[in-house]
Design a protein around this motif. Sequence first.
Motif, PDB file in Angstrom:
ATOM      1  N   ILE A 140       0.858  -1.192   0.000  1.00  0.00           N
ATOM      2  CA  ILE A 140       0.000   0.000   0.000  1.00  0.00           C
ATOM      3  C   ILE A 140       0.892   1.238   0.000  1.00  0.00           C
ATOM      4  CG2 ILE A 140      -2.037   1.088   1.003  1.00  0.00           C
ATOM      5  CD1 ILE A 140      -2.477  -1.481   2.587  1.00  0.00           C
ATOM      6  N   GLY A 141       0.641   2.108  -0.976  1.00  0.00           N
ATOM      7  CA  GLY A 141       1.455   3.326  -1.144  1.00  0.00           C
ATOM      8  C   GLY A 141       2.356   3.168  -2.355  1.00  0.00           C
ATOM      9  N   GLY A 147       7.156   2.191  -1.640  1.00  0.00           N
ATOM     10  CA  GLY A 147       6.229   1.143  -2.062  1.00  0.00           C
ATOM     11  C   GLY A 147       6.587   0.588  -3.433  1.00  0.00           C
ATOM     12  N   ALA A 178       8.651  16.349  -6.670  1.00  0.00           N
ATOM     13  CA  ALA A 178      10.085  16.513  -6.430  1.00  0.00           C
ATOM     14  C   ALA A 178      10.810  16.783  -7.749  1.00  0.00           C
ATOM     15  CB  ALA A 178      10.652  15.269  -5.754  1.00  0.00           C
ATOM     16  N   THR A 228      -8.102   3.822  -0.767  1.00  0.00           N
ATOM     17  CA  THR A 228      -7.573   4.265   0.529  1.00  0.00           C
ATOM     18  C   THR A 228      -7.697   3.135   1.544  1.00  0.00           C
ATOM     19  OG1 THR A 228      -8.338   6.495   0.018  1.00  0.00           O
ATOM     20  CG2 THR A 228      -7.813   6.041   2.326  1.00  0.00           C
ATOM     21  N   PHE A 270       3.543   1.645   2.986  1.00  0.00           N
ATOM     22  CA  PHE A 270       4.506   2.724   2.711  1.00  0.00           C
ATOM     23  C   PHE A 270       3.685   3.984   2.438  1.00  0.00           C
ATOM     24  CE2 PHE A 270       5.976  -1.407   1.384  1.00  0.00           C
ATOM     25  CZ  PHE A 270       7.182  -1.521   2.060  1.00  0.00           C
ATOM     26  N   SER A 330      -5.241   9.941   6.513  1.00  0.00           N
ATOM     27  CA  SER A 330      -6.130   9.175   7.416  1.00  0.00           C
ATOM     28  C   SER A 330      -5.388   8.079   8.178  1.00  0.00           C
ATOM     29  CB  SER A 330      -7.289   8.566   6.620  1.00  0.00           C
ATOM     30  OG  SER A 330      -6.771   7.710   5.609  1.00  0.00           O
ATOM     31  N   GLY A 350      19.169  13.825  -1.559  1.00  0.00           N
ATOM     32  CA  GLY A 350      19.121  12.407  -1.937  1.00  0.00           C
ATOM     33  C   GLY A 350      18.958  11.477  -0.752  1.00  0.00           C
ATOM     34  N   CYS A 367      14.155   5.828   1.599  1.00  0.00           N
ATOM     35  CA  CYS A 367      12.845   5.221   1.293  1.00  0.00           C
ATOM     36  C   CYS A 367      13.011   3.951   0.464  1.00  0.00           C
ATOM     37  CB  CYS A 367      11.963   6.220   0.531  1.00  0.00           C
ATOM     38  SG  CYS A 367      11.367   7.557   1.569  1.00  0.00           S
TER      39      CYS A 367
HETATM   40  C1  LIG Z   1       8.799  19.559  -3.322  1.00  0.00           C
HETATM   41  C2  LIG Z   1       9.523  18.290  -2.926  1.00  0.00           C
HETATM   42  C3  LIG Z   1      10.804  18.068  -3.412  1.00  0.00           C
HETATM   43  C4  LIG Z   1      11.514  16.915  -3.015  1.00  0.00           C
HETATM   44  N1  LIG Z   1      12.751  16.695  -3.528  1.00  0.00           N
HETATM   45  C5  LIG Z   1      13.442  15.597  -3.153  1.00  0.00           C
HETATM   46  C6  LIG Z   1      14.723  15.325  -3.703  1.00  0.00           C
HETATM   47  O1  LIG Z   1      15.208  16.022  -4.614  1.00  0.00           O
HETATM   48  N2  LIG Z   1      15.414  14.239  -3.211  1.00  0.00           N
HETATM   49  C7  LIG Z   1      14.885  13.434  -2.233  1.00  0.00           C
HETATM   50  O2  LIG Z   1      15.574  12.489  -1.804  1.00  0.00           O
HETATM   51  N3  LIG Z   1      13.647  13.636  -1.752  1.00  0.00           N
HETATM   52  C8  LIG Z   1      12.920  14.688  -2.181  1.00  0.00           C
HETATM   53  N4  LIG Z   1      11.660  14.896  -1.689  1.00  0.00           N
HETATM   54  C9  LIG Z   1      11.127  13.946  -0.673  1.00  0.00           C
HETATM   55  C10 LIG Z   1      10.636  12.637  -1.309  1.00  0.00           C
HETATM   56  O3  LIG Z   1       9.765  12.911  -2.392  1.00  0.00           O
HETATM   57  C11 LIG Z   1       9.924  11.821  -0.222  1.00  0.00           C
HETATM   58  O4  LIG Z   1      10.808  11.621   0.857  1.00  0.00           O
HETATM   59  C12 LIG Z   1       9.458  10.474  -0.765  1.00  0.00           C
HETATM   60  O5  LIG Z   1       8.547  10.633  -1.815  1.00  0.00           O
HETATM   61  C13 LIG Z   1       8.803   9.635   0.347  1.00  0.00           C
HETATM   62  O6  LIG Z   1       8.521   8.391  -0.195  1.00  0.00           O
HETATM   63  P1  LIG Z   1       7.467   7.396   0.462  1.00  0.00           P
HETATM   64  O7  LIG Z   1       7.325   6.268  -0.508  1.00  0.00           O
HETATM   65  O8  LIG Z   1       7.831   7.099   1.851  1.00  0.00           O
HETATM   66  O9  LIG Z   1       6.110   8.225   0.535  1.00  0.00           O
HETATM   67  P2  LIG Z   1       5.288   9.023  -0.571  1.00  0.00           P
HETATM   68  O10 LIG Z   1       6.086   9.318  -1.774  1.00  0.00           O
HETATM   69  O11 LIG Z   1       4.662  10.148   0.165  1.00  0.00           O
HETATM   70  O12 LIG Z   1       4.165   7.960  -0.984  1.00  0.00           O
HETATM   71  C14 LIG Z   1       3.198   7.521  -0.049  1.00  0.00           C
HETATM   72  C15 LIG Z   1       1.976   7.062  -0.829  1.00  0.00           C
HETATM   73  O13 LIG Z   1       1.047   6.500   0.086  1.00  0.00           O
HETATM   74  C16 LIG Z   1      -0.253   6.852  -0.329  1.00  0.00           C
HETATM   75  N5  LIG Z   1      -1.163   6.781   0.818  1.00  0.00           N
HETATM   76  C17 LIG Z   1      -1.140   7.515   1.956  1.00  0.00           C
HETATM   77  N6  LIG Z   1      -2.123   7.152   2.795  1.00  0.00           N
HETATM   78  C18 LIG Z   1      -2.785   6.140   2.162  1.00  0.00           C
HETATM   79  C19 LIG Z   1      -3.898   5.329   2.528  1.00  0.00           C
HETATM   80  N7  LIG Z   1      -4.538   5.478   3.703  1.00  0.00           N
HETATM   81  N8  LIG Z   1      -4.316   4.404   1.638  1.00  0.00           N
HETATM   82  C20 LIG Z   1      -3.692   4.232   0.451  1.00  0.00           C
HETATM   83  N9  LIG Z   1      -2.635   4.965   0.050  1.00  0.00           N
HETATM   84  C21 LIG Z   1      -2.186   5.904   0.905  1.00  0.00           C
HETATM   85  C22 LIG Z   1      -0.108   8.271  -0.867  1.00  0.00           C
HETATM   86  O14 LIG Z   1      -1.151   8.571  -1.771  1.00  0.00           O
HETATM   87  C23 LIG Z   1       1.253   8.199  -1.539  1.00  0.00           C
HETATM   88  O15 LIG Z   1       1.165   7.911  -2.931  1.00  0.00           O
HETATM   89  C24 LIG Z   1      10.911  15.991  -2.101  1.00  0.00           C
HETATM   90  C25 LIG Z   1       9.614  16.212  -1.651  1.00  0.00           C
HETATM   91  C26 LIG Z   1       8.919  17.344  -2.056  1.00  0.00           C
HETATM   92  C27 LIG Z   1       7.524  17.551  -1.543  1.00  0.00           C
END
Ligand SMILES: Cc1cc2nc3c(=O)[nH]c(=O)nc-3n(C[C@H](O)[C@H](O)[C@H](O)COP(=O)(O)OP(=O)(O)OC[C@H]3O[C@@H](n4cnc5c(N)ncnc54)[C@H](O)[C@@H]3O)c2cc1C
Length: 404
Positions: A7-8, A13, A43, A134, A169, A181, A378, A384
């Motif tokens: 999930i995610g 994910g 990003a 969700t 994730f 949520s 990075g 992640c």
């Molecule tokens: C403007 C910006 C610039 C960035 N630049 C960089 C960069 O250059 N380098 C870098 O290393 N990092 C960067 N980051 C950070 C990076 O994008 C995040 O750290 C990364 O995306 C986190 O990954 P994740 O898989 O943990 O979560 P996310 O990418 O947030 O993915 C989580 C997913 O879970 C889903 N989700 C949440 N709750 C639920 C639910 N209840 N049911 C189903 N699905 C759900 C969401 O819809 C989402 O798609 C940047 C972030 C931003 C906002």
Amino acid sequence: MNKVAIIGNGPAGLMAASQLSILGYSVDLFDQNSGVGRKLLIAGSSGLNIGNDDSISRFNKMILHDNPLIDFSFMFQKFFTNEWLEFINQQLKIPTFLGTSGRYFIEDMNSARFIQNWVSFLESRGVNFHKNSTLQDFEPLLDSTIKLSLSLPTEIPKSFGPYAAVGMFLGGGSWQTHTLSWPSLFALKGYKVLPFISQNVGFHLEGLDAKFFIEAQFQPIKDCILKTSLGEKRGDILVTDYGIEGTPVYHVGTTGSALIDLLPQIDELELIEIINKLGKKENIKPMRRLKNIRGLGLAAQALVFHTFKNQTNLSVEQLAKYLKNFPIQLGVSRPLSEAISSAGGLSLLAVDNNLMSKHHRGIFFGGEMLNWTAPTGGYLIQTCVTQGYIAAMSINSFVKRKNI
Ligand SMILES: Cc1cc2nc3c(=O)[nH]c(=O)nc-3n(C[C@H](O)[C@H](O)[C@H](O)COP(=O)(O)OP(=O)(O)OC[C@H]3O[C@@H](n4cnc5c(N)ncnc54)[C@H](O)[C@@H]3O)c2cc1C
């Protein structure tokens, strides 16, 4: 074939789904959004920095989290920069390059192509994408499989599973358009969930008037050192319409007094000599020589001028001292909705070293939903995807043990 759910569909994910599909699992990949990798896409608009060339020990020092028993370097030894770059090059067919800043980027910095290729790779391996789904609830069954309940928030939840294991994730609290949520779902189930705090975010500058911001906004203070109670960081600071942003601010920014070395490449004695030479003949006041000091850009000049405009009689020595240690006052940080990342979320105390839940066997977590934080550069994406990989390998070991 063993069936698992992820999930995610952020980088954590996507990496977990990739690794499980490589290992031969049937993978259902759920996300509440209608697209894939929303934050990755965002990003990408600022360059998509996918990793850096730090060693594991340097990299590890950048990460703060709340469980001293969890060993991040143990995870990085299994999946780090080389493995990540190899995955991008070989499976996603996208070349990467190392920038002069020691950070890795994808070719063309095109995150839309990056995501598209990742989706194609997963589809080619039979991963089933479930969008607009969700997570509403999950239920571990007596045979230690897991049932999921997912739907759009306004619809009646549908039941999926049972799954041999589930990876969650769900991401952190930054840059969201609505309240997530999942924190309340996990809190209700007895998990320790900490409030989200903005990380990698701009800070307000106090004590400067509107004229400063009109002159300096969107101008960089190039190659300076920001010094705060959290440490020092060299790099470019960007003046915004409210305060400052940029790598040094993201690394050591904190509310309170701070100093900026506006000219780190010159020492104080040298600077006194330089200012002395400029305009000495004409006996111009030191403050009026600012614009001729090499390396002191428009934003830095405006900062000095608007801070000391009522003290135009500063001596050369005083001015040099200030340019090396310029006093600023950082106000509050900008809100979560503008932050690149967040601290808080699910406490790492809730998982073991394999990222499996201590509350529910067969459920694994990773990525920014866990309470760790790191600066930009990075560190975020790399951590992640490493956790996505580790969770996938742990799911594999867990399922194999169950099947014996
Ligand atoms: C403007 C910006 C610039 C960035 N630049 C960089 C960069 O250059 N380098 C870098 O290393 N990092 C960067 N980051 C950070 C990076 O994008 C995040 O750290 C990364 O995306 C986190 O990954 P994740 O898989 O943990 O979560 P996310 O990418 O947030 O993915 C989580 C997913 O879970 C889903 N989700 C949440 N709750 C639920 C639910 N209840 N049911 C189903 N699905 C759900 C969401 O819809 C989402 O798609 C940047 C972030 C931003 C906002």
